[in-house]
Motif scaffolding. Sequence first.
Motif, short mmCIF file in Angstrom:
data_model
loop_
_atom_site.label_atom_id
_atom_site.label_comp_id
_atom_site.label_asym_id
_atom_site.label_seq_id
_atom_site.Cartn_x
_atom_site.Cartn_y
_atom_site.Cartn_z
N HIS A 198 0.86 -1.17 0.00
CA HIS A 198 0.00 0.00 0.00
C HIS A 198 0.90 1.23 0.00
CE1 HIS A 198 -3.02 -2.89 1.05
NE2 HIS A 198 -3.94 -1.99 1.33
N ALA A 199 0.72 2.09 -0.96
CA ALA A 199 1.53 3.31 -1.05
C ALA A 199 0.80 4.35 -1.87
CB ALA A 199 2.89 3.00 -1.68
N GLY A 200 0.93 5.61 -1.45
CA GLY A 200 0.34 6.69 -2.21
C GLY A 200 -1.14 6.89 -2.00
N GLU A 201 -1.69 6.31 -0.92
CA GLU A 201 -3.09 6.58 -0.56
C GLU A 201 -3.12 7.88 0.24
OE1 GLU A 201 -6.82 4.38 1.74
OE2 GLU A 201 -4.76 3.78 2.18
N GLU A 202 -2.49 7.88 1.40
CA GLU A 202 -2.29 9.12 2.16
C GLU A 202 -0.83 9.56 2.11
OE1 GLU A 202 -5.56 9.64 5.58
OE2 GLU A 202 -3.85 8.40 6.16
N GLY A 203 0.05 8.62 1.81
CA GLY A 203 1.47 8.94 1.74
C GLY A 203 1.84 9.63 0.44
N PRO A 204 3.04 10.22 0.38
CA PRO A 204 3.48 10.98 -0.79
C PRO A 204 3.94 10.08 -1.94
CG PRO A 204 5.22 10.92 0.85
CD PRO A 204 4.02 10.25 1.48
N ALA A 205 4.23 10.72 -3.06
CA ALA A 205 4.72 9.98 -4.23
C ALA A 205 6.02 9.26 -3.93
CB ALA A 205 4.91 10.93 -5.41
N SER A 206 6.82 9.81 -3.01
CA SER A 206 8.09 9.16 -2.66
C SER A 206 7.86 7.77 -2.07
CB SER A 206 8.87 10.02 -1.67
OG SER A 206 8.15 10.19 -0.46
N TYR A 207 6.71 7.55 -1.42
CA TYR A 207 6.41 6.21 -0.88
C TYR A 207 6.16 5.22 -2.02
CZ TYR A 207 5.86 7.75 4.02
OH TYR A 207 6.07 8.22 5.29
N VAL A 208 5.54 5.70 -3.09
CA VAL A 208 5.33 4.84 -4.26
C VAL A 208 6.68 4.50 -4.89
CG1 VAL A 208 4.21 4.63 -6.51
CG2 VAL A 208 3.05 5.86 -4.65
N ARG A 209 7.54 5.51 -5.01
CA ARG A 209 8.86 5.27 -5.59
C ARG A 209 9.67 4.29 -4.74
NH1 ARG A 209 11.89 7.31 -9.46
NH2 ARG A 209 10.47 9.05 -9.92
N GLY A 223 -1.74 3.94 -4.93
CA GLY A 223 -0.82 4.61 -5.85
C GLY A 223 -1.24 5.99 -6.31
N ASN A 224 -2.33 6.54 -5.74
CA ASN A 224 -2.87 7.81 -6.23
C ASN A 224 -1.83 8.92 -6.34
OD1 ASN A 224 -4.95 6.10 -5.21
ND2 ASN A 224 -6.37 7.82 -5.16
N SER A 225 -0.99 9.05 -5.31
CA SER A 225 -0.09 10.20 -5.27
C SER A 225 1.06 10.12 -6.27
CB SER A 225 0.47 10.38 -3.86
OG SER A 225 1.34 9.32 -3.51
N CYS A 226 1.18 9.01 -7.00
CA CYS A 226 2.22 8.94 -8.02
C CYS A 226 2.05 10.06 -9.04
CB CYS A 226 2.23 7.59 -8.71
SG CYS A 226 0.88 7.30 -9.90
N VAL A 245 -6.34 0.34 -7.64
CA VAL A 245 -7.04 1.55 -7.20
C VAL A 245 -8.38 1.18 -6.58
CG1 VAL A 245 -7.88 3.80 -7.98
CG2 VAL A 245 -5.88 2.77 -9.08
N CYS A 246 -8.77 1.95 -5.54
CA CYS A 246 -10.00 1.66 -4.80
C CYS A 246 -10.83 2.94 -4.70
CB CYS A 246 -9.67 1.12 -3.41
SG CYS A 246 -8.62 -0.35 -3.43
N PRO A 247 -11.63 3.25 -5.72
CA PRO A 247 -12.29 4.55 -5.79
C PRO A 247 -13.23 4.87 -4.64
CG PRO A 247 -12.25 3.51 -7.95
CD PRO A 247 -11.79 2.48 -6.97
N LEU A 248 -14.17 3.98 -4.31
CA LEU A 248 -15.11 4.29 -3.23
C LEU A 248 -14.42 4.36 -1.88
CD1 LEU A 248 -18.29 2.26 -4.27
CD2 LEU A 248 -17.90 4.73 -4.43
#
Length: 341
Positions: A198-209, A223-226, A245-248
């Motif tokens: 799990h990364a980039g939900e509340e965390g920054p893009a750096s967490y995705v990287r 991955g939203n914040s990517c 991705v989990c829209p709802l």
Amino acid sequence: MALDAARYVAGLPKAELHMHIEGSIEPELMFELAARNGVPLRWKTVEEVRQAYRFHNLQSFLDLYYDGCRVLVTERDFHDVTRAYLRRAHADRVRHAEMFIGPQGHTRRGVALETVLEGVLAAMDAAEREDGITSGLLLGAQRHLPEEDALAMLEAAEPWRDRILGYGLGGAEVGNPPSKFARFFAACRERGFRVTAHAGEEGPASYVRESVELLQVDRIDHGNSCLDDPALVAELAARGTPLTVCPLSNLRLRVVEDMTRHPLATMLRAGLNATVNSDDPSYFGGYVNDNYLACHEALGLDIDDLTLLARNSIRASFLPAERQAALLADIDAWRAAAEAP
């Protein structure tokens, strides 16, 4: 001929790759399990539980989520909640599901790992036998706990290694970067397991990287914040890294304030390998088809987009290539049948 989206999605073969078994306890089942095990609840009625599903961030949800987990005590309980989800997913034409369970949340309150896994695995077997839906099990490490705890979970689950698909990382992102679990993920990969984070939900893009480059994950959950890092977006698109991705879920947890502002359409336009999933369906007001339709209505996704999302879900799964090919052919057949006079 314009196709009816609801009818199309209802019959569209798909996979679901991001859902938590504990997050699929419907209020009615929660009360049934609480009564079965003599577990007191802080709500008096099913409606009171539903009213509590109003969250202002991820942590407010997790507080309620862990409280609900208390009703899971016996092997039968874990079987029943897993079987209920797979039955509901089958109704949404989910042909394959890859599900998370968080053993640490149960073993830390005295439930044996064997109780958790045997109950879940028995339900998975029953679902395949009775409904034809296949599934895989991912064990999620809780990121607010020490890495040593995650490594201990990996060792404890070794007797079931042939039944475990992979390992993931979940829980509150803020203050718990993926780099905290570098040794754990290396150990999982060395043992041949698939890995997600799990990364980039509340965390920054750096967490995705970090998840991609340091943990070397096969998939990013959320991955939203990517999208805040154009270079990262280009890298993810080039790699074909799946985003579950989990829209709802994003709407209920205030990751987005309105579905019309959800980034899924932007992800698809950027060439990202995005999929749609329910996350914790009983808490977030929708199973996988509800998520597809919410995106269709709010983002203007058309039949081509919905078909692409279903195809992405199959290609992003950890299924063998021949099974993926068969399911992709089923999607093509459904599309052709839907467009036939």
